[in-house]
Motif scaffolding. Structure first.
Motif, PDB file in Angstrom:
ATOM      1  N   UNK A  15       0.788  -1.230   0.000  1.00 41.11           N
ATOM      2  CA  UNK A  15       0.000   0.000   0.000  1.00 41.11           C
ATOM      3  C   UNK A  15       0.821   1.281   0.000  1.00 41.11           C
ATOM      4  N   UNK A  16       2.081   1.190   0.444  1.00 38.94           N
ATOM      5  CA  UNK A  16       2.909   2.396   0.485  1.00 38.94           C
ATOM      6  C   UNK A  16       4.198   2.139  -0.288  1.00 38.94           C
ATOM      7  N   UNK A  17       5.370   2.469   0.322  1.00 47.43           N
ATOM      8  CA  UNK A  17       6.630   2.285  -0.412  1.00 47.43           C
ATOM      9  C   UNK A  17       7.048   0.815  -0.398  1.00 47.43           C
ATOM     10  N   UNK A  18       7.660   0.389  -1.515  1.00 47.96           N
ATOM     11  CA  UNK A  18       8.147  -0.992  -1.593  1.00 47.96           C
ATOM     12  C   UNK A  18       9.349  -1.213  -0.676  1.00 47.96           C
ATOM     13  N   UNK A  19       9.981  -0.105  -0.280  1.00 44.80           N
ATOM     14  CA  UNK A  19      11.166  -0.236   0.566  1.00 44.80           C
ATOM     15  C   UNK A  19      10.837  -0.893   1.912  1.00 44.80           C
ATOM     16  N   UNK A  20       9.550  -0.837   2.301  1.00 44.24           N
ATOM     17  CA  UNK A  20       9.169  -1.447   3.588  1.00 44.24           C
ATOM     18  C   UNK A  20       9.466  -2.940   3.605  1.00 44.24           C
ATOM     19  N   UNK A  21       9.362  -3.558   2.420  1.00 42.86           N
ATOM     20  CA  UNK A  21       9.609  -5.004   2.366  1.00 42.86           C
ATOM     21  C   UNK A  21      11.067  -5.315   2.632  1.00 42.86           C
ATOM     22  N   UNK A  22      11.960  -4.352   2.351  1.00 43.27           N
ATOM     23  CA  UNK A  22      13.392  -4.594   2.508  1.00 43.27           C
ATOM     24  C   UNK A  22      13.879  -3.995   3.827  1.00 43.27           C
ATOM     25  N   UNK A  23      13.820  -2.692   3.917  1.00 40.83           N
ATOM     26  CA  UNK A  23      14.344  -2.021   5.113  1.00 40.83           C
ATOM     27  C   UNK A  23      13.560  -2.426   6.367  1.00 40.83           C
ATOM     28  N   UNK A  24      12.240  -2.475   6.232  1.00 39.98           N
ATOM     29  CA  UNK A  24      11.413  -2.854   7.380  1.00 39.98           C
ATOM     30  C   UNK A  24      11.726  -4.258   7.854  1.00 39.98           C
ATOM     31  N   UNK A  25      11.878  -5.179   6.900  1.00 43.13           N
ATOM     32  CA  UNK A  25      12.173  -6.568   7.284  1.00 43.13           C
ATOM     33  C   UNK A  25      13.526  -6.656   7.982  1.00 43.13           C
ATOM     34  N   UNK A  26      14.500  -5.925   7.454  1.00 44.43           N
ATOM     35  CA  UNK A  26      15.845  -5.996   8.031  1.00 44.43           C
ATOM     36  C   UNK A  26      15.865  -5.464   9.470  1.00 44.43           C
ATOM     37  N   UNK A  27      15.363  -4.257   9.639  1.00 45.42           N
ATOM     38  CA  UNK A  27      15.465  -3.637  10.963  1.00 45.42           C
ATOM     39  C   UNK A  27      14.508  -4.261  11.981  1.00 45.42           C
ATOM     40  N   UNK A  28      13.320  -4.627  11.501  1.00 43.95           N
ATOM     41  CA  UNK A  28      12.384  -5.290  12.427  1.00 43.95           C
ATOM     42  C   UNK A  28      12.955  -6.631  12.888  1.00 43.95           C
ATOM     43  N   UNK A  29      13.552  -7.368  11.956  1.00 45.10           N
ATOM     44  CA  UNK A  29      14.162  -8.653  12.327  1.00 45.10           C
ATOM     45  C   UNK A  29      15.315  -8.475  13.291  1.00 45.10           C
ATOM     46  N   UNK A  30      16.108  -7.445  13.022  1.00 44.85           N
ATOM     47  CA  UNK A  30      17.250  -7.174  13.911  1.00 44.85           C
ATOM     48  C   UNK A  30      16.764  -6.844  15.328  1.00 44.85           C
ATOM     49  N   UNK A  31      15.741  -5.990  15.404  1.00 44.18           N
ATOM     50  CA  UNK A  31      15.212  -5.609  16.726  1.00 44.18           C
ATOM     51  C   UNK A  31      14.616  -6.820  17.431  1.00 44.18           C
ATOM     52  N   UNK A  32      13.907  -7.643  16.683  1.00 39.29           N
ATOM     53  CA  UNK A  32      13.296  -8.817  17.290  1.00 39.29           C
ATOM     54  C   UNK A  32      14.361  -9.789  17.813  1.00 39.29           C
ATOM     55  N   UNK A  33      15.437  -9.950  17.052  1.00 37.70           N
ATOM     56  CA  UNK A  33      16.519 -10.838  17.499  1.00 37.70           C
ATOM     57  C   UNK A  33      17.156 -10.326  18.778  1.00 37.70           C
ATOM     58  N   UNK A  34      17.371  -9.020  18.821  1.00 36.08           N
ATOM     59  CA  UNK A  34      17.990  -8.456  20.024  1.00 36.08           C
ATOM     60  C   UNK A  34      17.063  -8.571  21.227  1.00 36.08           C
ATOM     61  N   UNK A  35      15.768  -8.361  20.989  1.00 33.97           N
ATOM     62  CA  UNK A  35      14.821  -8.465  22.102  1.00 33.97           C
ATOM     63  C   UNK A  35      14.689  -9.905  22.588  1.00 33.97           C
ATOM     64  N   UNK A  36      14.624 -10.827  21.647  1.00 35.61           N
ATOM     65  CA  UNK A  36      14.345 -12.223  22.012  1.00 35.61           C
ATOM     66  C   UNK A  36      15.603 -13.036  22.261  1.00 35.61           C
ATOM     67  N   UNK A  37      16.772 -12.381  22.239  1.00 32.75           N
ATOM     68  CA  UNK A  37      18.055 -13.068  22.465  1.00 32.75           C
ATOM     69  C   UNK A  37      18.252 -14.229  21.500  1.00 32.75           C
TER      70      UNK A  37
END
Lengths: 162, 261
Positions: free
Chosen positions: A42-64
């Motif tokens: 629905x918005x920018x295609x960059x969300x599929x790339x940048x969003x996935x990368x940073x969200x995954x990184x944050x989730x990994x750090x949170x969940x150890x």
């Protein structure tokens, strides 16, 4: 942009809380691919790339979890979802739901393979059952969310036409 | 909804996907080093900015407290050992209502047989010749000489010391002597008595110098005497003469000193 970033951050935190509580005893839907699919379509295609990368990184750090495993899994999942979007001719709620489900399955399988030590040791019937349950829950959540979103969009469009 | 066009097919997005996948892969490989190494370095480098003053003073305080407690614990442990020893000494001294003077062994001359022990208590403390010296384990010896502030003890292993003893429970009387090799023997024991190895040996009421009931040792062997009318008993002394450090001097009945409670 800022609002969507905040929303993605909230989704990451909710996903982490779900994994750390309900995910220990039962199954939880995978919300991050769902939100990423919605944003990227629905918005920018960059969300599929940048969003996935940073969200995954944050989730990994949170969940150890091994840092980068969720990022890589989400990126590959979103890429496969993008391929599905390109190949199919359908659109609407079912396309979004299908993309979310495909990206969830791919990212979950890949995450389990990458995060297990030794690599790939967690692959088994029980893991496939878990992935299947998560897929079903994610599909249900996606149908509900995308239907609500579509309905709200329709209402807004109707009011704007009046 | 604007579900138009796949993002997998566009060249720009396609390349970006692969760059980020490579970046995620690199993070996955280098993650442990980055998280542990970089995290440790950052922690060591910047933690002090916020916590150095407080942590260092608190650590110093805790370290001092720990050392003080260790020293105090050591002192208390030693005091407990002393208290146990004195309690045993006082328990033994209650065999007879005598005045007693606690003393410490200053040094001992070489030799188990002819060696002597010098104590840190003498005439000014009421000690006189023929006072009896006991330890927590049992009978040690007798005061042979007393000076102003020190005194000399002849242990019962000395050949010049003879002690009238009785065995228990066999109730056989005899004289405890030191043999030439330093071992203790109880001689002139009636053959009719059924003495067994393991019987305990106490001072008897005969003799005059030693009060009765003081533990001397244990019977370790029974041998017939040379005349054939008496038997000899090998006796293992209860007191360890090499390690005895604190003793109690039981004064003769007319001697001076502190009364044991």
């Amino acid at each position: 942009m800022l609002g969507r970033t905040f929303l993605l951050g909230v989704t990451v935190v909710i996903q982490f809380l779900l994994e750390a509580t309900l995910g220990r005893v039962s199954y939880v839907p995978s919300l991050i691919p769902l939100v990423l699919v919605y944003f990227s379509v629905n918005f920018e295609k960059l969300w599929a790339v940048d969003g996935a990368f940073w969200a995954g990184l944050a989730l990994d750090l949170l969940a150890h979890q091994p840092v980068g495993s969720s990022s890589l899994a989400l990126l590959v999942g979103m890429y496969v979802a993008g391929v599905l979007e390109r190949m199919t001719s359908s659109e609407g709620v079912f396309l979004l739901t299908g993309m979310a489900v495909v990206s969830t399955v791919v990212s979950d399988v890949l995450f389990v393979l990458l995060a297990s030590r030794p690599l790939g040791s967690a692959l088994g019937v029980s893991m496939l059952y878990t992935v299947a349950m998560r897929m079903l829950l994610t599909a249900a959540a996606a149908l509900f969310l995308f239907t609500c979103s579509s309905w709200i969009s329709g209402l807004r469009a109707g009011r704007a036409a009046k | 909804m604007n579900a138009t066009g796949g993002f997998g097919g566009r060249r720009g997005i396609h390349g970006r996907f692969f760059r980020f996948i490579l970046a995620a892969f690199a993070v996955l490989i280098l993650g442990p080093f980055l998280v542990s190494g970089l995290g440790s370095w950052l922690g060591a480098r910047f933690t002090g900015i916020f916590f150095r003053e407080e942590v260092s003073s608190r650590e110093e305080e805790l370290r001092n407290s720990l050392v003080m407690l260790m020293v105090e614990n050591s002192i208390l442990r030693e005091e407990k050992m002393k208290a146990d020893r004195y309690r045993m000494l006082l328990g033994i001294s209650r065999v007879e209502d005598r005045k007693a003077v606690p003393a410490r062994v200053l040094y001992r001359s070489e030799g188990m047989v002819t060696g002597t022990m010098v104590l840190d208590r003498g005439r000014e403390h009421g000690i006189v010749e023929n006072s009896v010296c006991i330890s927590a384990e049992g009978l040690v010896g007798v005061v042979s000489r007393a000076w102003e502030s020190t005194s000399e003890i002849l242990p019962i292993t000395n050949p010049s010391v003879n002690v009238s003893c009785v065995t228990w429970p066999s109730n056989a009387y005899g004289i405890l002597q030191s043999s030439s090799n330093g071992s203790l023997e109880m001689v002139h024991v009636d053959l009719a008595q059924e003495v067994a190895v393991g019987d305990m040996v106490f001072t008897s009421r005969f003799g005059g110098v030693f009060p009765d009931g003081l533990l001397v040792g244990t019977v370790t062997g029974v041998m017939p005497g040379e005349p054939g009318l008496a038997m000899r008993l090998s006796v293992e002394p209860a007191a360890d003469f090499r390690s005895t450090g604190e003793v109690l001097i039981l004064l003769p009945r007319d001697g001076s000193g502190n009364r044991v409670p």
